[in-house]
Design a protein around this motif. Structure first.
Motif, PDB file in Angstrom:
ATOM      1  N   ARG A 125      26.827  75.065   6.265  1.00 52.67           N
ATOM      2  CA  ARG A 125      26.988  76.405   7.240  1.00 52.67           C
ATOM      3  C   ARG A 125      26.469  76.408   8.392  1.00 52.67           C
ATOM      4  N   PRO A 126      28.158  77.384   8.852  1.00 52.02           N
ATOM      5  CA  PRO A 126      28.298  77.345  10.027  1.00 52.02           C
ATOM      6  C   PRO A 126      27.226  78.566  11.359  1.00 52.02           C
ATOM      7  N   ALA A 127      26.900  78.028  12.114  1.00 50.06           N
ATOM      8  CA  ALA A 127      26.384  78.915  12.602  1.00 50.06           C
ATOM      9  C   ALA A 127      27.094  79.553  13.511  1.00 50.06           C
ATOM     10  N   VAL A 128      26.545  81.019  14.255  1.00 48.65           N
ATOM     11  CA  VAL A 128      27.858  82.107  14.472  1.00 48.65           C
ATOM     12  C   VAL A 128      27.315  83.209  15.786  1.00 48.65           C
ATOM     13  N   PHE A 129      28.414  83.129  16.793  1.00 46.91           N
ATOM     14  CA  PHE A 129      27.616  84.236  17.522  1.00 46.91           C
ATOM     15  C   PHE A 129      26.831  84.879  17.721  1.00 46.91           C
ATOM     16  N   GLY A 130      25.761  84.753  18.426  1.00 49.13           N
ATOM     17  CA  GLY A 130      24.449  85.061  18.267  1.00 49.13           C
ATOM     18  C   GLY A 130      23.500  85.447  17.242  1.00 49.13           C
ATOM     19  N   GLN A 131      23.366  84.434  17.004  1.00 47.16           N
ATOM     20  CA  GLN A 131      22.582  84.219  15.585  1.00 47.16           C
ATOM     21  C   GLN A 131      20.737  84.111  16.580  1.00 47.16           C
ATOM     22  N   GLN A 132      20.227  83.520  15.726  1.00 43.72           N
ATOM     23  CA  GLN A 132      19.187  83.301  15.804  1.00 43.72           C
ATOM     24  C   GLN A 132      18.426  81.621  14.875  1.00 43.72           C
ATOM     25  N   VAL A 133      18.778  80.175  15.741  1.00 39.27           N
ATOM     26  CA  VAL A 133      18.297  79.033  15.175  1.00 39.27           C
ATOM     27  C   VAL A 133      17.276  78.571  15.602  1.00 39.27           C
ATOM     28  N   LEU A 134      16.732  77.745  14.875  1.00 36.69           N
ATOM     29  CA  LEU A 134      15.800  76.750  14.538  1.00 36.69           C
ATOM     30  C   LEU A 134      16.172  75.321  15.138  1.00 36.69           C
ATOM     31  N   VAL A 135      15.845  74.612  16.232  1.00 30.36           N
ATOM     32  CA  VAL A 135      16.494  73.115  16.201  1.00 30.36           C
ATOM     33  C   VAL A 135      15.334  72.335  15.500  1.00 30.36           C
ATOM     34  N   ASP A 136      14.561  71.929  14.572  1.00 32.31           N
ATOM     35  CA  ASP A 136      13.403  70.793  14.418  1.00 32.31           C
ATOM     36  C   ASP A 136      13.722  69.878  14.824  1.00 32.31           C
ATOM     37  N   ALA A 137      13.164  68.592  15.064  1.00 32.69           N
ATOM     38  CA  ALA A 137      13.394  67.695  15.631  1.00 32.69           C
ATOM     39  C   ALA A 137      11.897  66.479  15.358  1.00 32.69           C
ATOM     40  N   HIS A 138      11.706  65.623  14.861  1.00 37.05           N
ATOM     41  CA  HIS A 138      11.129  64.862  14.052  1.00 37.05           C
ATOM     42  C   HIS A 138      11.014  63.030  13.897  1.00 37.05           C
ATOM     43  N   ILE A 139      10.363  62.748  15.102  1.00 34.39           N
ATOM     44  CA  ILE A 139      10.368  61.560  14.706  1.00 34.39           C
ATOM     45  C   ILE A 139      10.230  60.230  13.420  1.00 34.39           C
ATOM     46  N   GLN A 140      11.275  59.712  13.220  1.00 34.59           N
ATOM     47  CA  GLN A 140      10.989  59.257  12.049  1.00 34.59           C
ATOM     48  C   GLN A 140      11.197  57.967  12.362  1.00 34.59           C
ATOM     49  N   GLU A 141      11.515  56.532  13.424  1.00 32.10           N
ATOM     50  CA  GLU A 141      11.206  55.437  12.986  1.00 32.10           C
ATOM     51  C   GLU A 141      10.512  55.612  14.557  1.00 32.10           C
ATOM     52  N   TRP A 142       9.857  53.981  15.181  1.00 34.10           N
ATOM     53  CA  TRP A 142       9.513  54.371  17.253  1.00 34.10           C
ATOM     54  C   TRP A 142       9.475  52.827  17.351  1.00 34.10           C
ATOM     55  N   GLU A 143       9.239  52.168  16.575  1.00 36.73           N
ATOM     56  CA  GLU A 143       8.696  50.921  16.816  1.00 36.73           C
ATOM     57  C   GLU A 143       9.565  49.492  16.993  1.00 36.73           C
ATOM     58  N   SER A 144      10.733  49.888  16.327  1.00 37.37           N
ATOM     59  CA  SER A 144      11.751  48.679  16.977  1.00 37.37           C
ATOM     60  C   SER A 144      12.975  50.034  18.114  1.00 37.37           C
ATOM     61  N   ARG A 145      13.146  51.072  17.247  1.00 33.50           N
ATOM     62  CA  ARG A 145      14.005  51.947  17.978  1.00 33.50           C
ATOM     63  C   ARG A 145      13.776  53.063  17.950  1.00 33.50           C
ATOM     64  N   LEU A 146      14.719  53.854  18.073  1.00 33.17           N
ATOM     65  CA  LEU A 146      13.714  55.584  18.224  1.00 33.17           C
ATOM     66  C   LEU A 146      15.014  56.500  17.333  1.00 33.17           C
ATOM     67  N   ARG A 147      14.499  56.913  16.556  1.00 33.08           N
ATOM     68  CA  ARG A 147      15.174  57.343  15.071  1.00 33.08           C
ATOM     69  C   ARG A 147      14.544  58.811  14.752  1.00 33.08           C
ATOM     70  N   ILE A 148      15.393  60.034  15.530  1.00 33.60           N
ATOM     71  CA  ILE A 148      15.180  61.406  15.309  1.00 33.60           C
ATOM     72  C   ILE A 148      15.863  62.237  14.233  1.00 33.60           C
ATOM     73  N   VAL A 149      15.596  62.628  13.620  1.00 32.31           N
ATOM     74  CA  VAL A 149      15.975  63.179  12.170  1.00 32.31           C
ATOM     75  C   VAL A 149      15.239  65.018  13.028  1.00 32.31           C
ATOM     76  N   TYR A 150      16.337  65.722  12.496  1.00 28.69           N
ATOM     77  CA  TYR A 150      16.886  67.417  12.993  1.00 28.69           C
ATOM     78  C   TYR A 150      17.131  68.037  11.878  1.00 28.69           C
ATOM     79  N   VAL A 151      17.184  69.161  12.316  1.00 27.86           N
ATOM     80  CA  VAL A 151      17.405  70.324  11.094  1.00 27.86           C
ATOM     81  C   VAL A 151      16.973  71.608  11.550  1.00 27.86           C
TER      82      VAL A 151
END
Length: 144
Positions: free
Chosen positions: A71-97
């Protein structure tokens, strides 16, 4: 894979006017910036930000990025950006919502993958540096 709180962060943001188009909808390219803001906050939280990576002799370029606009985000909207490390040993993979801060409605989901590259010869590493792995393991243990 278990989601470890020590490997996650939630960054609140307000959508600024300069990120939107004539319909007041966020231009799709700006979502990359929102991911970077959350990724930097997460790396700062762990104490292994881009300056620390470089000091350890590595750079960590992004090699893949996937975004799904729900869904689109719009001007003035309050949003939360969640970031979580999913893999870290052979590469750094981060998942966001990215969600609406009020309703919790999902707006965007994304994923980035970074690899460690040794600065001295620009060779990609098949395992992440030991100091990085130690930091991640400490973060996981500290939440127990």
């Amino acid at each position: 894979m278990t989601k470890h709180p020590g490997l996650s962060i939630c960054v609140p943001m307000t959508i600024p006017f300069f990120d939107v188009d004539a319909m007041h909808i966020v231009w799709h390219g700006h979502y990359v910036k929102y991911l970077e803001i959350a990724r930097c906050a997460l790396l700062d939280k762990l104490g292994y930000n881009y300056d620390a990576m470089r000091a350890a002799g590595y750079v960590w370029p992004i090699v893949t990025m996937q975004l799904k606009y729900v869904r689109p985000a719009v001007f003035g909207q309050q949003v939360l950006v969640d970031a979580h490390i999913q893999e870290w040993e052979s590469r750094l993979r981060i998942v966001y919502v990215i969600t609406d801060a009020v309703s919790g409605e999902r707006l965007t989901q994304a994923e980035t993958t970074q690899v460690a590259v040794l600065l001295e010869n620009r060779e990609m590493q098949f395992d992440t540096p030991q100091d990085w792995q130690d930091i991640v393991r400490r973060a996981m243990q500290s939440e127990a």
